[in-house]
Design a protein around this motif. Structure first.
Motif, PDB file in Angstrom:
ATOM      1  N   SER A  67     -19.026 -27.637 -45.493  1.00 50.46           N
ATOM      2  CA  SER A  67     -19.971 -27.217 -44.425  1.00 50.46           C
ATOM      3  C   SER A  67     -19.851 -25.557 -44.611  1.00 50.46           C
ATOM      4  CB  SER A  67     -19.725 -27.601 -43.060  1.00 50.46           C
ATOM      5  OG  SER A  67     -18.467 -27.378 -42.567  1.00 50.46           O
ATOM      6  N   THR A  68     -18.883 -25.006 -45.301  1.00 50.13           N
ATOM      7  CA  THR A  68     -18.630 -23.590 -45.243  1.00 50.13           C
ATOM      8  C   THR A  68     -18.877 -23.150 -46.470  1.00 50.13           C
ATOM      9  OG1 THR A  68     -16.274 -23.735 -45.339  1.00 50.13           O
ATOM     10  CG2 THR A  68     -17.164 -23.572 -42.960  1.00 50.13           C
ATOM     11  N   ALA A  69     -19.324 -23.748 -47.404  1.00 46.96           N
ATOM     12  CA  ALA A  69     -19.276 -23.351 -48.991  1.00 46.96           C
ATOM     13  C   ALA A  69     -20.521 -22.411 -48.933  1.00 46.96           C
ATOM     14  CB  ALA A  69     -19.429 -24.469 -49.804  1.00 46.96           C
ATOM     15  N   PRO A  70     -20.337 -21.177 -49.729  1.00 50.53           N
ATOM     16  CA  PRO A  70     -21.346 -20.538 -49.858  1.00 50.53           C
ATOM     17  C   PRO A  70     -22.574 -20.614 -50.266  1.00 50.53           C
ATOM     18  CG  PRO A  70     -19.603 -19.576 -51.334  1.00 50.53           C
ATOM     19  CD  PRO A  70     -19.054 -20.886 -50.750  1.00 50.53           C
ATOM     20  N   GLN A  99     -14.367 -14.743 -46.560  1.00 48.60           N
ATOM     21  CA  GLN A  99     -14.382 -15.851 -47.577  1.00 48.60           C
ATOM     22  C   GLN A  99     -14.227 -15.568 -48.978  1.00 48.60           C
ATOM     23  OE1 GLN A  99     -17.985 -18.486 -46.800  1.00 48.60           O
ATOM     24  NE2 GLN A  99     -17.023 -20.062 -47.655  1.00 48.60           N
ATOM     25  N   ASP A 100     -14.949 -14.581 -49.457  1.00 42.99           N
ATOM     26  CA  ASP A 100     -15.038 -14.557 -50.953  1.00 42.99           C
ATOM     27  C   ASP A 100     -13.495 -14.162 -51.266  1.00 42.99           C
ATOM     28  OD1 ASP A 100     -17.641 -14.631 -51.198  1.00 42.99           O
ATOM     29  OD2 ASP A 100     -18.268 -12.694 -51.029  1.00 42.99           O
ATOM     30  N   ASN A 101     -12.691 -13.106 -50.425  1.00 46.36           N
ATOM     31  CA  ASN A 101     -11.505 -12.880 -50.818  1.00 46.36           C
ATOM     32  C   ASN A 101     -10.476 -14.208 -50.641  1.00 46.36           C
ATOM     33  OD1 ASN A 101      -9.230 -11.350 -51.528  1.00 46.36           O
ATOM     34  ND2 ASN A 101      -8.977 -10.810 -49.236  1.00 46.36           N
ATOM     35  N   LEU A 102     -10.871 -15.116 -49.911  1.00 46.02           N
ATOM     36  CA  LEU A 102      -9.963 -16.481 -49.840  1.00 46.02           C
ATOM     37  C   LEU A 102     -10.204 -17.223 -51.107  1.00 46.02           C
ATOM     38  CD1 LEU A 102     -10.229 -17.378 -45.970  1.00 46.02           C
ATOM     39  CD2 LEU A 102      -8.383 -16.696 -47.240  1.00 46.02           C
TER      40      LEU A 102
END
Length: 74
Positions: free
Chosen positions: A71-74, A58-61
């Protein structure tokens, strides 16, 4: 484990979540199940590594401009 929320199984239940969101939901469910029960250390370590790998992905994306759903935010 009966108090864990069930994972969405039908396309209608999964609507609104992208593939990454679905992976994150499954990983959260796995971690909740593992922390609720005594399991071998190896399984616990694999679940932790899965969570870490998803976070790195996710960090890479995000670094490449991806905006996760709220709902998927860090």
């Amino acid at each position: 484990m009966s108090d864990l929320p069930s994972l969405p199984k039908t396309p209608e239940e999964r609507r609104g979540e992208d593939d990454f969101g679905q992976l994150q939901s499954a990983a959260r469910h796995l971690m909740a199940a593992i922390t609720a029960e005594p399991v071998p250390d190896g399984l616990r370590d694999l679940a932790i590594e899965l969570g870490n790998a998803l976070q790195r992905y996710q960090d890479n994306l995000i670094a490449r401009g991806y905006t996760p759903p709220s709902s998927t935010a860090p």
